[in-house]
Design a protein around this motif. Structure first.
Motif, PDB file in Angstrom:
ATOM      1  N   GLY A  89       3.113   2.119 -12.508  1.00 26.40           N
ATOM      2  CA  GLY A  89       4.045   1.626 -13.512  1.00 26.40           C
ATOM      3  C   GLY A  89       5.473   1.498 -13.057  1.00 26.40           C
ATOM      4  N   THR A  90       5.748   1.686 -11.765  1.00 22.10           N
ATOM      5  CA  THR A  90       7.116   1.596 -11.258  1.00 22.10           C
ATOM      6  C   THR A  90       7.507   0.133 -11.047  1.00 22.10           C
ATOM      7  OG1 THR A  90       6.821   3.698 -10.096  1.00 22.10           O
ATOM      8  CG2 THR A  90       8.682   2.316  -9.414  1.00 22.10           C
ATOM      9  N   ILE A 135      -6.120   1.596   2.649  1.00 20.43           N
ATOM     10  CA  ILE A 135      -5.851   0.453   3.523  1.00 20.43           C
ATOM     11  C   ILE A 135      -7.078  -0.015   4.293  1.00 20.43           C
ATOM     12  CG2 ILE A 135      -3.407   1.032   3.748  1.00 20.43           C
ATOM     13  CD1 ILE A 135      -4.011   2.147   6.533  1.00 20.43           C
ATOM     14  N   VAL A 136      -8.195   0.681   4.174  1.00 21.93           N
ATOM     15  CA  VAL A 136      -9.412   0.239   4.865  1.00 21.93           C
ATOM     16  C   VAL A 136      -9.731  -1.198   4.446  1.00 21.93           C
ATOM     17  CG1 VAL A 136     -11.895   0.575   5.080  1.00 21.93           C
ATOM     18  CG2 VAL A 136     -10.359   2.550   5.136  1.00 21.93           C
ATOM     19  N   TRP A 160      12.800   2.603  -9.451  1.00 22.52           N
ATOM     20  CA  TRP A 160      12.203   1.331  -9.052  1.00 22.52           C
ATOM     21  C   TRP A 160      11.976   1.390  -7.547  1.00 22.52           C
ATOM     22  CZ3 TRP A 160      17.517   1.260 -10.448  1.00 22.52           C
ATOM     23  CH2 TRP A 160      18.406   0.973  -9.411  1.00 22.52           C
ATOM     24  N   CYS A 161      11.241   0.425  -7.030  1.00 20.80           N
ATOM     25  CA  CYS A 161      11.111   0.277  -5.585  1.00 20.80           C
ATOM     26  C   CYS A 161      11.354  -1.191  -5.240  1.00 20.80           C
ATOM     27  CB  CYS A 161       9.757   0.758  -5.080  1.00 20.80           C
ATOM     28  SG  CYS A 161       8.327  -0.015  -5.853  1.00 20.80           S
ATOM     29  N   TRP A 196       0.827  -1.211   0.000  1.00 20.86           N
ATOM     30  CA  TRP A 196       0.000   0.000   0.000  1.00 20.86           C
ATOM     31  C   TRP A 196       0.855   1.252   0.000  1.00 20.86           C
ATOM     32  CZ3 TRP A 196      -4.424  -1.695  -1.420  1.00 20.86           C
ATOM     33  CH2 TRP A 196      -4.813  -2.982  -1.048  1.00 20.86           C
ATOM     34  N   VAL A 197       1.947   1.241   0.751  1.00 17.13           N
ATOM     35  CA  VAL A 197       2.866   2.383   0.742  1.00 17.13           C
ATOM     36  C   VAL A 197       3.497   2.533  -0.641  1.00 17.13           C
ATOM     37  CG1 VAL A 197       4.989   3.334   1.718  1.00 17.13           C
ATOM     38  CG2 VAL A 197       3.319   2.228   3.214  1.00 17.13           C
ATOM     39  N   ARG A 198       3.897   1.423  -1.237  1.00 18.99           N
ATOM     40  CA  ARG A 198       4.500   1.490  -2.574  1.00 18.99           C
ATOM     41  C   ARG A 198       3.535   2.106  -3.586  1.00 18.99           C
ATOM     42  NH1 ARG A 198       6.329  -3.794  -0.988  1.00 18.99           N
ATOM     43  NH2 ARG A 198       4.924  -4.889  -2.428  1.00 18.99           N
ATOM     44  N   GLN A 199       2.268   1.727  -3.506  1.00 18.98           N
ATOM     45  CA  GLN A 199       1.299   2.284  -4.458  1.00 18.98           C
ATOM     46  C   GLN A 199       1.186   3.795  -4.306  1.00 18.98           C
ATOM     47  OE1 GLN A 199       0.317   0.090  -6.769  1.00 18.98           O
ATOM     48  NE2 GLN A 199       1.503  -1.318  -5.487  1.00 18.98           N
TER      49      GLN A 199
END
Length: 324
Positions: free
Chosen positions: A55-56, A256-257, A21-22, A8-11
């Protein structure tokens, strides 16, 4: 970055700026070939091209000390679509270190080399294998041995957090020691640690000699930090404002709900607000107002209400980052 760099953090973060990139949270490997569902749980992006919704690309990170088992799991990850494998030799968590994972392995450069070499042999040559490490475990005396070892094992690049495990996350980060490592190897070195602001980033680049940076907690404290570091022309972008950051927090809370218990989810939002206080004093009163909230939906609504109470201001110049 366990607990701070999940799906969720990455999104949310990659929707804010153009990261090259991640990396996923680490997948712990303990002597067995993991079922595919475990890799998908830690890296759901494998189900849609190993990219975030923005798209990352997402590289899958493995943590463990058994060369053969790490190699088998890396091969599986690539079969499932991982575009690159990152090896974690930097985690300072006591539980992880007690089970021979993370930064404690930096006391054994030969083992770090063996794990890296085994993974490198197990995946196609077209798939990069990278390493993330700290300066060392209790001290930094083996830093160059570890760096040279992962280079000889075939690592494509090396990310170095500028502290030992013993130093934890206490300031400062020793960016000059990252520079010593950069000078000792020929693979690209990426600097990491204590990069909270544009000024930190520039000073880290000067002291380490590294042009490439990895953002960790700083990207959570300021979700627009990557955008500040570079715009579409490779120059510094517009400084983030509190209303922009609060909008990101609102999106995160909404996303995140339903993905965990209310206690877990409320804790994550409050943690993010706590980090934000480093730069925006407005985050303090907001955190104080929601710190006793135990349900995620009312907490998310409180964030939205706080956002609507902010004074209006002219729209900021849009800034879009571009991958290097």
């Amino acid at each position: 970055m366990e607990g701070l760099a999940d799906y969720w953090v990455r999104q949310v973060l990659t929707a804010c700026a153009a990261y090259d990139w991640c990396v996923s949270e680490f997948v712990r490997v303990n002597g067995e070939l993991l079922p595919p569902r475990v890799l998908h749980r830690w890296c759901p992006e494998l189900g849609h091209g190993a990219r975030t919704l923005a798209g990352t690309p997402v590289h899958l990170q493995l943590l463990g000390s058994d060369p053969a088992c790490m190699a088998d799991n890396a091969a599986l990850a690539v079969e499932l679509g991982a575009p690159a494998i990152d090896l974690n030799f930097g985690c300072p968590a006591k539980t992880v270190n007690r089970h021979r994972g993370g930064a404690v392995l930096l006391d054994e450069p030969e083992l770090v080399h063996a794990v890296t070499a085994a993974v490198r042999r197990a995946v196609p040559a077209t798939v990069p294998v990278s390493v993330k490490m700290r300066l060392g475990n209790d001290d930094d005396q083996r830093a160059l041995d570890n760096a040279r070892g992962v280079q000889s094992a075939g690592a494509a690049w090396l990310t170095v957090h500028g502290r030992t495990k013993r130093q934890g996350y206490r300031p400062p980060a020793y960016w000059d020691r990252i520079g010593d490592i950069r000078e000792a190897v020929t693979v690209p070195v990426i600097a990491n640690g204590e990069i909270w602001t544009l000024e930190d980033a520039r000073r880290c680049q000067r002291e380490s000699g590294c042009q490439d940076l990895m953002l960790g907690r700083g990207a959570v404290a300021n979700p627009l930090l990557c955008r500040e570091l570079r715009d579409q022309h490779g120059q510094a972008g517009a400084p983030a404002t509190w209303d922009q950051v609060l909008a990101v927090l609102c999106r995160f809370a909404d996303s995140i709900v339903g993905t965990g218990t209310d206690a877990q989810l409320c804790g994550r939002v409050k943690q993010w607000l706590s980090y934000s206080r480093r730069r925006w004093p407005e985050a303090g009163p907001l955190l104080e107002s929601v710190k006793r909230e135990t349900l995620i939906e009312p907490l998310a609504e409180a964030l939205h209400q706080a956002a609507t109470r902010l004074p209006s201001r002219p729209a900021a110049r849009p800034v879009t980052g571009s991958p290097a």
